[in-house]
Design a protein around this motif. Structure first.
Motif, PDB file in Angstrom:
ATOM      1  N   TYR A 192      -7.781 -34.898 -44.506  1.00  9.04           N
ATOM      2  CA  TYR A 192      -8.077 -33.446 -45.057  1.00  9.04           C
ATOM      3  C   TYR A 192      -8.385 -33.512 -46.624  1.00  9.04           C
ATOM      4  O   TYR A 192      -9.299 -33.329 -47.350  1.00  9.04           O
ATOM      5  CB  TYR A 192      -7.096 -32.327 -45.187  1.00  9.04           C
ATOM      6  N   GLY A 193      -7.330 -34.453 -47.366  1.00 10.48           N
ATOM      7  CA  GLY A 193      -7.564 -34.824 -48.724  1.00 10.48           C
ATOM      8  C   GLY A 193      -8.908 -35.667 -49.169  1.00 10.48           C
ATOM      9  O   GLY A 193      -9.356 -35.411 -50.067  1.00 10.48           O
ATOM     10  N   SER A 194      -9.208 -36.323 -48.019  1.00 10.76           N
ATOM     11  CA  SER A 194     -10.191 -37.292 -48.107  1.00 10.76           C
ATOM     12  C   SER A 194     -11.730 -36.476 -47.841  1.00 10.76           C
ATOM     13  O   SER A 194     -12.680 -37.142 -47.847  1.00 10.76           O
ATOM     14  CB  SER A 194     -10.121 -38.426 -47.269  1.00 10.76           C
ATOM     15  N   GLU A 195     -11.430 -35.262 -47.525  1.00 14.18           N
ATOM     16  CA  GLU A 195     -12.623 -34.409 -47.090  1.00 14.18           C
ATOM     17  C   GLU A 195     -13.369 -34.900 -45.921  1.00 14.18           C
ATOM     18  O   GLU A 195     -14.470 -34.614 -45.448  1.00 14.18           O
ATOM     19  CB  GLU A 195     -13.627 -34.262 -48.494  1.00 14.18           C
ATOM     20  N   ARG A 196     -12.411 -35.393 -44.971  1.00 15.88           N
ATOM     21  CA  ARG A 196     -12.752 -35.638 -43.566  1.00 15.88           C
ATOM     22  C   ARG A 196     -12.282 -34.691 -42.752  1.00 15.88           C
ATOM     23  O   ARG A 196     -11.396 -35.058 -41.966  1.00 15.88           O
ATOM     24  CB  ARG A 196     -12.313 -37.169 -43.387  1.00 15.88           C
ATOM     25  N   TRP A 197     -12.892 -33.495 -43.074  1.00 19.96           N
ATOM     26  CA  TRP A 197     -12.358 -32.247 -42.280  1.00 19.96           C
ATOM     27  C   TRP A 197     -12.223 -32.277 -40.775  1.00 19.96           C
ATOM     28  O   TRP A 197     -11.313 -31.912 -40.221  1.00 19.96           O
ATOM     29  CB  TRP A 197     -12.851 -30.861 -42.913  1.00 19.96           C
ATOM     30  N   SER A 198     -13.368 -32.888 -40.381  1.00 20.60           N
ATOM     31  CA  SER A 198     -13.498 -33.041 -38.632  1.00 20.60           C
ATOM     32  C   SER A 198     -12.242 -33.819 -38.129  1.00 20.60           C
ATOM     33  O   SER A 198     -11.703 -33.611 -37.088  1.00 20.60           O
ATOM     34  CB  SER A 198     -14.619 -33.390 -38.177  1.00 20.60           C
ATOM     35  N   GLU A 199     -12.133 -34.850 -38.900  1.00 20.37           N
ATOM     36  CA  GLU A 199     -10.916 -35.892 -38.307  1.00 20.37           C
ATOM     37  C   GLU A 199      -9.757 -35.206 -38.482  1.00 20.37           C
ATOM     38  O   GLU A 199      -8.724 -35.345 -37.790  1.00 20.37           O
ATOM     39  CB  GLU A 199     -11.215 -37.228 -38.833  1.00 20.37           C
ATOM     40  N   ALA A 200      -9.376 -34.522 -39.577  1.00 21.14           N
ATOM     41  CA  ALA A 200      -8.140 -33.771 -39.938  1.00 21.14           C
ATOM     42  C   ALA A 200      -8.138 -32.913 -39.110  1.00 21.14           C
ATOM     43  O   ALA A 200      -6.707 -32.813 -38.450  1.00 21.14           O
ATOM     44  CB  ALA A 200      -8.314 -33.279 -41.464  1.00 21.14           C
ATOM     45  N   GLN A 201      -8.872 -32.128 -38.723  1.00 22.42           N
ATOM     46  CA  GLN A 201      -8.853 -30.956 -37.556  1.00 22.42           C
ATOM     47  C   GLN A 201      -8.261 -31.797 -36.493  1.00 22.42           C
ATOM     48  O   GLN A 201      -7.642 -31.146 -35.530  1.00 22.42           O
ATOM     49  CB  GLN A 201     -10.077 -30.065 -37.613  1.00 22.42           C
ATOM     50  N   GLU A 202      -9.077 -32.791 -35.934  1.00 26.48           N
ATOM     51  CA  GLU A 202      -8.794 -33.356 -34.789  1.00 26.48           C
ATOM     52  C   GLU A 202      -7.301 -33.899 -34.478  1.00 26.48           C
ATOM     53  O   GLU A 202      -6.639 -33.716 -33.518  1.00 26.48           O
ATOM     54  CB  GLU A 202      -9.857 -34.549 -34.665  1.00 26.48           C
ATOM     55  N   VAL A 203      -6.762 -34.438 -35.521  1.00 23.37           N
ATOM     56  CA  VAL A 203      -5.412 -34.895 -35.628  1.00 23.37           C
ATOM     57  C   VAL A 203      -4.340 -33.734 -35.659  1.00 23.37           C
ATOM     58  O   VAL A 203      -3.391 -33.845 -34.685  1.00 23.37           O
ATOM     59  CB  VAL A 203      -5.292 -35.882 -36.755  1.00 23.37           C
ATOM     60  N   ALA A 204      -4.766 -32.725 -36.638  1.00 23.17           N
ATOM     61  CA  ALA A 204      -3.840 -31.471 -36.506  1.00 23.17           C
ATOM     62  C   ALA A 204      -3.881 -30.861 -35.254  1.00 23.17           C
ATOM     63  O   ALA A 204      -2.743 -30.393 -34.849  1.00 23.17           O
ATOM     64  CB  ALA A 204      -4.403 -30.562 -37.620  1.00 23.17           C
ATOM     65  N   THR A 205      -5.134 -30.803 -34.607  1.00 25.90           N
ATOM     66  CA  THR A 205      -5.366 -29.970 -33.271  1.00 25.90           C
ATOM     67  C   THR A 205      -4.338 -30.733 -32.144  1.00 25.90           C
ATOM     68  O   THR A 205      -3.734 -29.857 -31.375  1.00 25.90           O
ATOM     69  CB  THR A 205      -6.583 -29.689 -32.747  1.00 25.90           C
ATOM     70  N   ALA A 206      -4.377 -31.952 -32.078  1.00 21.23           N
ATOM     71  CA  ALA A 206      -3.555 -32.713 -31.285  1.00 21.23           C
ATOM     72  C   ALA A 206      -2.030 -32.566 -31.484  1.00 21.23           C
ATOM     73  O   ALA A 206      -1.317 -32.365 -30.406  1.00 21.23           O
ATOM     74  CB  ALA A 206      -3.707 -34.131 -31.496  1.00 21.23           C
TER      75      ALA A 206
END
Length: 186
Positions: free
Chosen positions: A92-106
């Motif tokens: 998220y801090g790296s502005e890689r929001w889709s990836e952050a969302q994917e990891v957090a959703t898991a």
């Protein structure tokens, strides 16, 4: 007196990050990695401090370093909840929001009422322009019935409102979180 004390090392990293002293922050983060425990969290905190104090380029580099370290530790067979949450925060801090969302959703699949994870997924949705999903996560937070730190639910709701561009609502929720006993941290 205690050069490798984890708490003191973390505080020194935060202070140096607040001053924008990226090289010293990086050196201490590398030094900290040789110590026992999950030291990658300190890289996430350093990135947050750098960004908060007006050093966005340095923050991106530190967040990238944190992502690299966390992905490496997960590959090496250390997929703790904390490391996965730190990875989501670093992405998220790296502005890689889709990836952050994917990891957090898991993670959310394992702990559906964790306020920190709900807030992170909601903020990522807002960053990705999905206002409806972000508001859905605010609603989910408002209905969580789980003992957390004082004010944590309203704090997470405030972060989503802020990212959605709702400053008045964010401030209202933040004041509510502090009135409930939220302590000032980052």
């Amino acid at each position: 007196r205690y050069p490798i004390h984890p708490g003191l090392l973390g505080q020194e990293i935060r202070a140096l990050a607040a001053l924008g002293r990226e090289r010293e922050v990086s050196d201490l983060l590398l030094e900290g990695r040789s110590l026992p425990g999950n030291r990658e969290s300190e890289a996430v905190v350093a990135g947050m401090e750098l960004r908060a104090h007006g050093y966005p380029d340095a923050a991106r580099r530190i967040f990238k370093q944190a992502v690299d370290w966390l992905q490496e530790s997960l590959v090496e067979g250390q997929p703790t909840r904390r490391r996965r949450l730190d990875l989501a925060r670093a992405l998220y801090g790296s502005e890689r929001w889709s990836e952050a969302q994917e990891v957090a959703t898991a993670l959310l699949a394992e702990e559906s009422d964790d306020p920190t994870i709900l807030g992170l997924v909601g903020c990522a949705a807002a960053r990705l322009g999905d206002t409806l999903q972000a508001e859905t996560f605010m609603d989910r937070l408002s209905s969580v019935d789980r003992p957390e730190g004082p004010g944590e639910l309203h704090y997470q709701m405030a972060t989503i409102a802020a990212v959605l561009g709702q400053p008045d609502e964010a401030m209202r929720l933040l004041y509510q979180a502090y009135s409930e006993g939220l302590t000032h941290g980052l």
